[in-house]
Design a protein around this motif. Structure first.
Motif, short mmCIF file in Angstrom:
data_model
loop_
_atom_site.label_atom_id
_atom_site.label_comp_id
_atom_site.label_asym_id
_atom_site.label_seq_id
_atom_site.Cartn_x
_atom_site.Cartn_y
_atom_site.Cartn_z
N THR A 42 0.84 -1.19 0.00
CA THR A 42 0.00 0.00 0.00
C THR A 42 0.88 1.24 0.00
O THR A 42 2.10 1.15 0.09
CB THR A 42 -0.97 -0.02 1.21
OG1 THR A 42 -1.95 1.00 1.02
CG2 THR A 42 -0.26 0.14 2.52
N ALA A 43 0.24 2.36 -0.10
CA ALA A 43 0.93 3.66 -0.06
C ALA A 43 0.37 4.45 1.11
O ALA A 43 -0.70 4.13 1.62
CB ALA A 43 0.69 4.41 -1.37
N PRO A 44 1.08 5.48 1.55
CA PRO A 44 0.52 6.33 2.61
C PRO A 44 -0.85 6.87 2.18
O PRO A 44 -1.05 7.23 1.03
CB PRO A 44 1.54 7.45 2.73
CG PRO A 44 2.83 6.83 2.29
CD PRO A 44 2.43 5.90 1.16
N GLY A 45 -1.78 6.86 3.11
CA GLY A 45 -3.13 7.34 2.81
C GLY A 45 -4.09 6.82 3.87
O GLY A 45 -3.69 6.35 4.94
N THR A 46 -5.37 6.89 3.56
CA THR A 46 -6.41 6.55 4.51
C THR A 46 -6.30 5.12 5.02
O THR A 46 -6.38 4.86 6.22
CB THR A 46 -7.80 6.78 3.87
OG1 THR A 46 -7.87 8.12 3.41
CG2 THR A 46 -8.91 6.52 4.87
N LYS A 47 -6.15 4.17 4.11
CA LYS A 47 -6.09 2.76 4.50
C LYS A 47 -4.95 2.50 5.48
O LYS A 47 -5.15 1.89 6.53
CB LYS A 47 -5.95 1.89 3.25
CG LYS A 47 -5.86 0.42 3.50
CD LYS A 47 -5.79 -0.41 2.21
CE LYS A 47 -5.34 0.38 1.04
NZ LYS A 47 -5.17 -0.31 -0.20
N LEU A 48 -3.77 2.97 5.16
CA LEU A 48 -2.61 2.77 6.02
C LEU A 48 -2.80 3.48 7.36
O LEU A 48 -2.49 2.92 8.42
CB LEU A 48 -1.33 3.26 5.32
CG LEU A 48 -0.02 2.91 6.00
CD1 LEU A 48 0.15 1.40 6.16
CD2 LEU A 48 1.15 3.50 5.20
N ALA A 49 -3.35 4.68 7.34
CA ALA A 49 -3.60 5.42 8.58
C ALA A 49 -4.61 4.69 9.46
O ALA A 49 -4.43 4.59 10.67
CB ALA A 49 -4.10 6.83 8.26
N ASN A 57 -6.12 1.27 14.29
CA ASN A 57 -6.74 0.03 14.77
C ASN A 57 -6.16 -1.13 13.97
O ASN A 57 -6.49 -1.30 12.80
CB ASN A 57 -8.26 0.09 14.63
CG ASN A 57 -8.93 -1.16 15.18
OD1 ASN A 57 -8.28 -2.06 15.71
ND2 ASN A 57 -10.24 -1.22 15.05
N THR A 58 -5.32 -1.92 14.59
CA THR A 58 -4.66 -3.02 13.90
C THR A 58 -5.56 -4.24 13.71
O THR A 58 -5.17 -5.17 13.02
CB THR A 58 -3.38 -3.45 14.64
OG1 THR A 58 -3.73 -3.94 15.93
CG2 THR A 58 -2.39 -2.30 14.75
N HIS A 59 -6.73 -4.24 14.32
CA HIS A 59 -7.66 -5.38 14.17
C HIS A 59 -8.46 -5.20 12.88
O HIS A 59 -9.16 -4.20 12.71
CB HIS A 59 -8.59 -5.48 15.37
CG HIS A 59 -7.86 -5.77 16.64
ND1 HIS A 59 -7.47 -7.04 17.00
CD2 HIS A 59 -7.40 -4.96 17.60
CE1 HIS A 59 -6.83 -7.00 18.15
NE2 HIS A 59 -6.77 -5.74 18.53
N VAL A 60 -8.36 -6.20 11.99
CA VAL A 60 -9.01 -6.10 10.68
C VAL A 60 -9.72 -7.41 10.36
O VAL A 60 -9.49 -8.44 11.01
CB VAL A 60 -7.99 -5.79 9.56
CG1 VAL A 60 -7.31 -4.45 9.79
CG2 VAL A 60 -6.97 -6.90 9.41
N ALA A 61 -10.53 -7.35 9.33
CA ALA A 61 -11.12 -8.53 8.73
C ALA A 61 -10.81 -8.48 7.24
O ALA A 61 -10.69 -7.40 6.65
CB ALA A 61 -12.63 -8.58 8.96
N PHE A 62 -10.64 -9.64 6.66
CA PHE A 62 -10.33 -9.75 5.24
C PHE A 62 -11.22 -10.84 4.67
O PHE A 62 -11.45 -11.87 5.30
CB PHE A 62 -8.85 -10.12 5.05
CG PHE A 62 -8.52 -10.46 3.64
CD1 PHE A 62 -8.25 -9.46 2.73
CD2 PHE A 62 -8.50 -11.77 3.22
CE1 PHE A 62 -7.97 -9.76 1.40
CE2 PHE A 62 -8.21 -12.09 1.90
CZ PHE A 62 -7.95 -11.09 0.99
N GLU A 63 -11.73 -10.61 3.45
CA GLU A 63 -12.59 -11.59 2.81
C GLU A 63 -12.18 -11.76 1.36
O GLU A 63 -11.89 -10.78 0.67
CB GLU A 63 -14.05 -11.14 2.89
CG GLU A 63 -15.06 -12.21 2.51
CD GLU A 63 -15.49 -12.16 1.06
OE1 GLU A 63 -16.10 -13.13 0.60
OE2 GLU A 63 -15.20 -11.17 0.38
N ALA A 64 -12.11 -13.01 0.93
CA ALA A 64 -11.88 -13.33 -0.47
C ALA A 64 -12.92 -14.38 -0.86
O ALA A 64 -13.37 -15.16 -0.02
CB ALA A 64 -10.47 -13.88 -0.70
#
Length: 141
Positions: free
Chosen positions: A55-62, A67-74
């Protein structure tokens, strides 16, 4: 055996779910900051028990820094079958030169023509999946 003879939903083991992740490279990352959820389409690599993304610096990285807790779906859909895998875990920004150099050797390229020089790994806490045998709704008696 026809599709009607198969169960409509099959729970996958974490190992079976991970195999689907290893053979797919696009999914959605869900993050939440201050009770506001965001979902981002990403490409990734399932490697050595973690999911790796660029990724690049921006909203997602910020948001992942807050909050390091995430969910991912594929998921994947075929003509008469589909699957979905969800990973819940924590993110970690790769920071040492050794980690970044190792990540640079992996087959993970940006999805679009932009510079994405920050690596983030998702360390799974849970991996769940389902396999679906598609078909029409059963008739009522």
């Amino acid at each position: 055996m026809t599709n009607e003879d198969l169960p409509p939903v099959v729970e996958l083991t974490p190992e079976q779910s991970w195999k689907y992740l290893e053979h797919t490279h696009h999914g959605r990352l869900a993050v939440s900051v201050m009770d506001r959820a965001s979902i981002y389409p990403i490409n990734y690599l399932a490697h050595d028990g973690v999911l790796l993304l660029r990724t690049a610096p921006g909203t997602k990285l910020a948001e992942m820094a807050v909050n390091t807790h995430v969910a991912f779906e594929a998921d994947g859909v075929h003509s008469d079958q589909a699957w979905s895998v969800i990973v819940k875990g924590t993110t970690r920004l790769l920071e040492t030169s050794a980690e970044i150099e190792a990540a640079d050797t992996l087959p993970l390229q940006p999805w679009v023509r932009t510079e994405k020089y920050r690596y983030v790994e998702i360390v799974p806490e849970s991996v769940t999946g389902r396999f679906f045998n598609l078909g029409p709704e059963p008739e009522r008696d």
